[in-house]
Write a protein that holds these residues in place. Sequence first.
Motif, PDB file in Angstrom:
ATOM      1  N   PHE A   1      -3.830   0.547  -2.893  1.00  0.00           N
ATOM      2  CA  PHE A   1      -3.376  -0.839  -2.746  1.00  0.00           C
ATOM      3  C   PHE A   1      -2.764  -1.317  -4.059  1.00  0.00           C
ATOM      4  O   PHE A   1      -3.376  -1.221  -5.128  1.00  0.00           O
ATOM      5  N   TRP A   2      -1.541  -1.867  -4.004  1.00  0.00           N
ATOM      6  CA  TRP A   2      -0.820  -2.292  -5.205  1.00  0.00           C
ATOM      7  C   TRP A   2      -0.560  -3.807  -5.234  1.00  0.00           C
ATOM      8  O   TRP A   2       0.154  -4.289  -6.118  1.00  0.00           O
ATOM      9  N   GLY A   3      -1.121  -4.524  -4.299  1.00  0.00           N
ATOM     10  CA  GLY A   3      -0.932  -5.971  -4.302  1.00  0.00           C
ATOM     11  C   GLY A   3       0.538  -6.349  -4.163  1.00  0.00           C
ATOM     12  O   GLY A   3       1.233  -5.891  -3.252  1.00  0.00           O
ATOM     13  N   LYS A   4       1.024  -7.160  -5.095  1.00  0.00           N
ATOM     14  CA  LYS A   4       2.417  -7.616  -5.038  1.00  0.00           C
ATOM     15  C   LYS A   4       3.390  -6.638  -5.703  1.00  0.00           C
ATOM     16  O   LYS A   4       4.607  -6.875  -5.688  1.00  0.00           O
ATOM     17  N   ASP A   5       2.896  -5.563  -6.280  1.00  0.00           N
ATOM     18  CA  ASP A   5       3.746  -4.637  -7.045  1.00  0.00           C
ATOM     19  C   ASP A   5       4.436  -3.640  -6.107  1.00  0.00           C
ATOM     20  O   ASP A   5       4.003  -2.490  -5.947  1.00  0.00           O
ATOM     21  N   GLU A   6       5.518  -4.079  -5.484  1.00  0.00           N
ATOM     22  CA  GLU A   6       6.246  -3.221  -4.545  1.00  0.00           C
ATOM     23  C   GLU A   6       6.838  -2.000  -5.244  1.00  0.00           C
ATOM     24  O   GLU A   6       6.818  -0.882  -4.697  1.00  0.00           O
TER      25      GLU A   6
ATOM     26  N   VAL B   1       0.858  -1.183   0.000  1.00  0.00           N
ATOM     27  CA  VAL B   1       0.000   0.000   0.000  1.00  0.00           C
ATOM     28  C   VAL B   1       0.890   1.227   0.000  1.00  0.00           C
ATOM     29  O   VAL B   1       1.766   1.386   0.852  1.00  0.00           O
ATOM     30  N   SER B   2       0.682   2.123  -0.976  1.00  0.00           N
ATOM     31  CA  SER B   2       1.499   3.343  -1.048  1.00  0.00           C
ATOM     32  C   SER B   2       1.029   4.357  -0.011  1.00  0.00           C
ATOM     33  O   SER B   2      -0.035   4.208   0.590  1.00  0.00           O
ATOM     34  N   SER B   3       1.837   5.384   0.190  1.00  0.00           N
ATOM     35  CA  SER B   3       1.541   6.362   1.233  1.00  0.00           C
ATOM     36  C   SER B   3       0.242   7.125   0.978  1.00  0.00           C
ATOM     37  O   SER B   3      -0.308   7.734   1.898  1.00  0.00           O
ATOM     38  N   ASP B   4      -0.246   7.109  -0.258  1.00  0.00           N
ATOM     39  CA  ASP B   4      -1.516   7.771  -0.561  1.00  0.00           C
ATOM     40  C   ASP B   4      -2.707   6.844  -0.350  1.00  0.00           C
ATOM     41  O   ASP B   4      -3.842   7.195  -0.657  1.00  0.00           O
ATOM     42  N   GLY B   5      -2.447   5.639   0.202  1.00  0.00           N
ATOM     43  CA  GLY B   5      -3.517   4.715   0.553  1.00  0.00           C
ATOM     44  C   GLY B   5      -3.938   3.766  -0.551  1.00  0.00           C
ATOM     45  O   GLY B   5      -4.840   2.961  -0.360  1.00  0.00           O
TER      46      GLY B   5
END
Length: 203
Positions: free
Chosen positions: A34-39, A28-32
Amino acid sequence: MNTATKTKKIIMAESDDAASIQTVTGWVSSDGKFWGKDERMARYAGSTHRKCDKNPEHQPIANGDFCRECRKEHLEQRWKDMPKEAYTPEVFPLHLYDTDRYFFDAEDLIDWLEENSINPEDARLTKCKPSYPDRIDPDEHFVDILPEDGEVPEDVREAFEKLNEVLKKSEPFSWFPDDTQGVTLPADFLESEDADQTAQGAE
Protein backbone atom coordinates in the motif's frame (compact mmCIF):
# COMPACT_ATOMS: atom_id res chain seq x y z
CA MET A 1 -1.31 27.17 45.84
CA ASN A 2 -3.76 24.75 44.28
CA THR A 3 -2.59 22.66 41.35
CA ALA A 4 -4.93 20.74 39.15
CA THR A 5 -3.76 17.35 37.97
CA LYS A 6 -5.10 16.28 34.63
CA THR A 7 -5.94 12.59 34.63
CA LYS A 8 -5.32 10.74 31.34
CA LYS A 9 -8.43 8.99 30.10
CA ILE A 10 -8.27 5.23 30.38
CA ILE A 11 -9.25 3.38 27.20
CA MET A 12 -9.75 -0.34 27.52
CA ALA A 13 -8.64 -2.55 24.63
CA GLU A 14 -12.09 -4.14 24.56
CA SER A 15 -13.94 -0.83 24.20
CA ASP A 16 -15.26 0.72 20.97
CA ASP A 17 -13.07 3.78 21.66
CA ALA A 18 -9.85 1.77 21.23
CA ALA A 19 -10.30 1.11 17.52
CA SER A 20 -12.78 1.31 14.68
CA ILE A 21 -13.09 0.05 11.13
CA GLN A 22 -12.25 2.73 8.57
CA THR A 23 -12.32 2.71 4.78
CA VAL A 24 -8.94 3.84 3.38
CA THR A 25 -8.34 4.69 -0.29
CA GLY A 26 -4.88 4.67 -1.83
CA TRP A 27 -2.55 3.20 -4.42
CA VAL A 28 -1.56 -0.46 -4.12
CA SER A 29 1.26 -1.89 -6.24
CA SER A 30 1.02 -5.26 -7.95
CA ASP A 31 3.05 -6.84 -5.13
CA GLY A 32 0.28 -5.88 -2.67
CA LYS A 33 2.11 -3.00 -0.96
CA PHE A 34 0.00 0.00 0.00
CA TRP A 35 1.45 3.38 -1.08
CA GLY A 36 -1.32 5.74 -0.05
CA LYS A 37 -1.35 8.81 -2.30
CA ASP A 38 2.06 8.03 -3.86
CA GLU A 39 0.96 6.86 -7.31
CA ARG A 40 4.44 7.21 -8.80
CA MET A 41 6.08 4.83 -6.32
CA ALA A 42 3.17 2.39 -6.50
CA ARG A 43 3.51 2.20 -10.29
CA TYR A 44 7.29 1.85 -10.08
CA ALA A 45 7.16 -0.87 -7.40
CA GLY A 46 4.45 -2.76 -9.24
CA SER A 47 6.07 -2.72 -12.69
CA THR A 48 9.10 -4.26 -14.38
CA HIS A 49 9.66 -1.74 -17.21
CA ARG A 50 9.01 1.91 -18.00
CA LYS A 51 8.95 4.23 -21.01
CA CYS A 52 11.93 6.39 -21.91
CA ASP A 53 11.43 9.91 -20.58
CA LYS A 54 13.19 11.49 -23.57
CA ASN A 55 11.67 9.37 -26.32
CA PRO A 56 8.64 7.13 -25.56
CA GLU A 57 9.16 5.46 -28.96
CA HIS A 58 12.31 3.76 -27.66
CA GLN A 59 12.17 0.18 -26.42
CA PRO A 60 10.81 -0.32 -22.86
CA ILE A 61 13.47 0.11 -20.18
CA ALA A 62 13.83 -2.35 -17.30
CA ASN A 63 13.43 -0.65 -13.93
CA GLY A 64 16.82 0.23 -12.52
CA ASP A 65 18.39 0.31 -15.97
CA PHE A 66 19.06 3.15 -18.44
CA CYS A 67 17.85 3.72 -21.99
CA ARG A 68 20.44 2.08 -24.22
CA GLU A 69 19.00 3.72 -27.33
CA CYS A 70 19.47 7.16 -25.75
CA ARG A 71 23.03 6.25 -24.82
CA LYS A 72 23.76 5.07 -28.35
CA GLU A 73 22.32 8.27 -29.83
CA HIS A 74 24.34 10.36 -27.37
CA LEU A 75 27.58 8.58 -28.25
CA GLU A 76 26.85 8.88 -31.97
CA GLN A 77 26.28 12.61 -31.66
CA ARG A 78 29.36 13.10 -29.50
CA TRP A 79 31.49 11.33 -32.11
CA LYS A 80 30.05 13.45 -34.91
CA ASP A 81 30.73 16.65 -32.96
CA MET A 82 34.22 15.62 -31.83
CA PRO A 83 37.12 17.48 -33.50
CA LYS A 84 39.21 15.15 -35.67
CA GLU A 85 42.83 15.21 -36.74
CA ALA A 86 44.59 13.14 -39.39
CA TYR A 87 46.61 10.14 -38.32
CA THR A 88 50.37 10.39 -37.94
CA PRO A 89 52.74 7.62 -36.76
CA GLU A 90 53.55 9.68 -33.65
CA VAL A 91 49.95 9.72 -32.42
CA PHE A 92 50.07 6.40 -30.52
CA PRO A 93 48.69 5.20 -28.22
CA LEU A 94 45.16 5.33 -29.61
CA HIS A 95 41.85 4.37 -28.05
CA LEU A 96 38.88 2.74 -29.75
CA TYR A 97 35.93 5.02 -28.99
CA ASP A 98 33.43 3.71 -26.41
CA THR A 99 35.41 0.53 -25.68
CA ASP A 100 38.28 -0.58 -23.47
CA ARG A 101 40.52 -1.32 -26.49
CA TYR A 102 43.84 0.49 -26.90
CA PHE A 103 46.44 0.40 -29.67
CA PHE A 104 50.08 1.09 -28.88
CA ASP A 105 51.56 0.72 -32.35
CA ALA A 106 50.58 0.47 -36.01
CA GLU A 107 51.00 -3.30 -36.13
CA ASP A 108 48.46 -3.80 -33.36
CA LEU A 109 46.01 -1.48 -35.10
CA ILE A 110 46.48 -3.19 -38.47
CA ASP A 111 45.85 -6.62 -36.94
CA TRP A 112 42.63 -5.39 -35.35
CA LEU A 113 41.37 -3.79 -38.57
CA GLU A 114 42.06 -6.93 -40.58
CA GLU A 115 40.68 -9.37 -38.01
CA ASN A 116 37.42 -7.40 -37.76
CA SER A 117 37.19 -6.53 -41.49
CA ILE A 118 36.92 -2.81 -40.75
CA ASN A 119 37.83 -0.16 -43.27
CA PRO A 120 40.44 2.25 -41.88
CA GLU A 121 38.26 5.30 -42.53
CA ASP A 122 35.46 3.72 -40.44
CA ALA A 123 37.58 3.19 -37.32
CA ARG A 124 36.52 5.47 -34.48
CA LEU A 125 39.75 6.32 -32.74
CA THR A 126 40.59 8.92 -30.14
CA LYS A 127 43.84 10.20 -28.73
CA CYS A 128 44.95 9.24 -25.23
CA LYS A 129 46.06 11.20 -22.19
CA PRO A 130 48.92 10.00 -19.98
CA SER A 131 48.57 9.23 -16.29
CA TYR A 132 51.68 10.22 -14.39
CA PRO A 133 52.45 9.26 -10.78
CA ASP A 134 51.81 11.90 -8.13
CA ARG A 135 54.60 13.10 -5.88
CA ILE A 136 54.45 11.58 -2.41
CA ASP A 137 54.47 13.69 0.76
CA PRO A 138 55.93 11.42 3.47
CA ASP A 139 54.13 13.27 6.27
CA GLU A 140 50.79 12.67 4.55
CA HIS A 141 51.72 9.11 3.60
CA PHE A 142 52.46 8.19 7.24
CA VAL A 143 49.87 10.45 8.87
CA ASP A 144 48.10 7.49 10.52
CA ILE A 145 51.19 6.46 12.51
CA LEU A 146 52.78 9.85 13.16
CA PRO A 147 52.09 11.66 16.45
CA GLU A 148 50.01 14.83 16.30
CA ASP A 149 52.04 17.60 14.57
CA GLY A 150 54.83 15.03 14.10
CA GLU A 151 57.08 14.67 11.07
CA VAL A 152 58.95 11.75 9.54
CA PRO A 153 62.67 11.35 10.32
CA GLU A 154 65.06 13.33 8.13
CA ASP A 155 66.56 10.24 6.47
CA VAL A 156 63.06 9.09 5.45
CA ARG A 157 62.28 12.56 4.06
CA GLU A 158 65.49 12.51 2.03
CA ALA A 159 64.59 9.07 0.65
CA PHE A 160 61.17 10.36 -0.42
CA GLU A 161 62.79 13.38 -2.09
CA LYS A 162 64.93 11.02 -4.18
CA LEU A 163 61.87 8.92 -5.01
CA ASN A 164 59.92 12.03 -6.03
CA GLU A 165 62.73 13.03 -8.39
CA VAL A 166 62.43 9.62 -10.05
CA LEU A 167 58.64 9.94 -10.24
CA LYS A 168 58.98 13.41 -11.75
CA LYS A 169 60.96 11.96 -14.67
CA SER A 170 58.87 8.81 -14.98
CA GLU A 171 57.16 7.62 -18.12
CA PRO A 172 53.34 7.48 -17.94
CA PHE A 173 52.09 4.71 -15.69
CA SER A 174 48.96 4.29 -17.83
CA TRP A 175 46.76 5.98 -20.42
CA PHE A 176 43.13 6.98 -20.54
CA PRO A 177 40.91 8.06 -23.44
CA ASP A 178 40.82 11.65 -24.58
CA ASP A 179 37.25 11.74 -25.82
CA THR A 180 37.64 15.34 -26.92
CA GLN A 181 39.96 14.58 -29.85
CA GLY A 182 39.32 12.00 -32.58
CA VAL A 183 41.83 10.59 -35.05
CA THR A 184 40.97 9.61 -38.62
CA LEU A 185 42.85 7.02 -40.63
CA PRO A 186 43.41 7.43 -44.38
CA ALA A 187 41.57 4.99 -46.65
CA ASP A 188 44.90 3.47 -47.77
CA PHE A 189 46.20 3.06 -44.20
CA LEU A 190 46.55 -0.72 -44.45
CA GLU A 191 48.45 -0.60 -47.72
CA SER A 192 50.78 2.21 -46.65
CA GLU A 193 51.52 0.73 -43.23
CA ASP A 194 52.05 -2.77 -44.66
CA ALA A 195 54.50 -1.34 -47.17
CA ASP A 196 56.38 0.52 -44.44
CA GLN A 197 56.62 -2.58 -42.28
CA THR A 198 57.80 -4.70 -45.21
CA ALA A 199 60.51 -2.16 -45.99
CA GLN A 200 61.60 -2.01 -42.34
CA GLY A 201 61.77 -5.82 -42.16
CA ALA A 202 64.02 -5.95 -45.21
CA GLU A 203 66.57 -3.53 -43.73
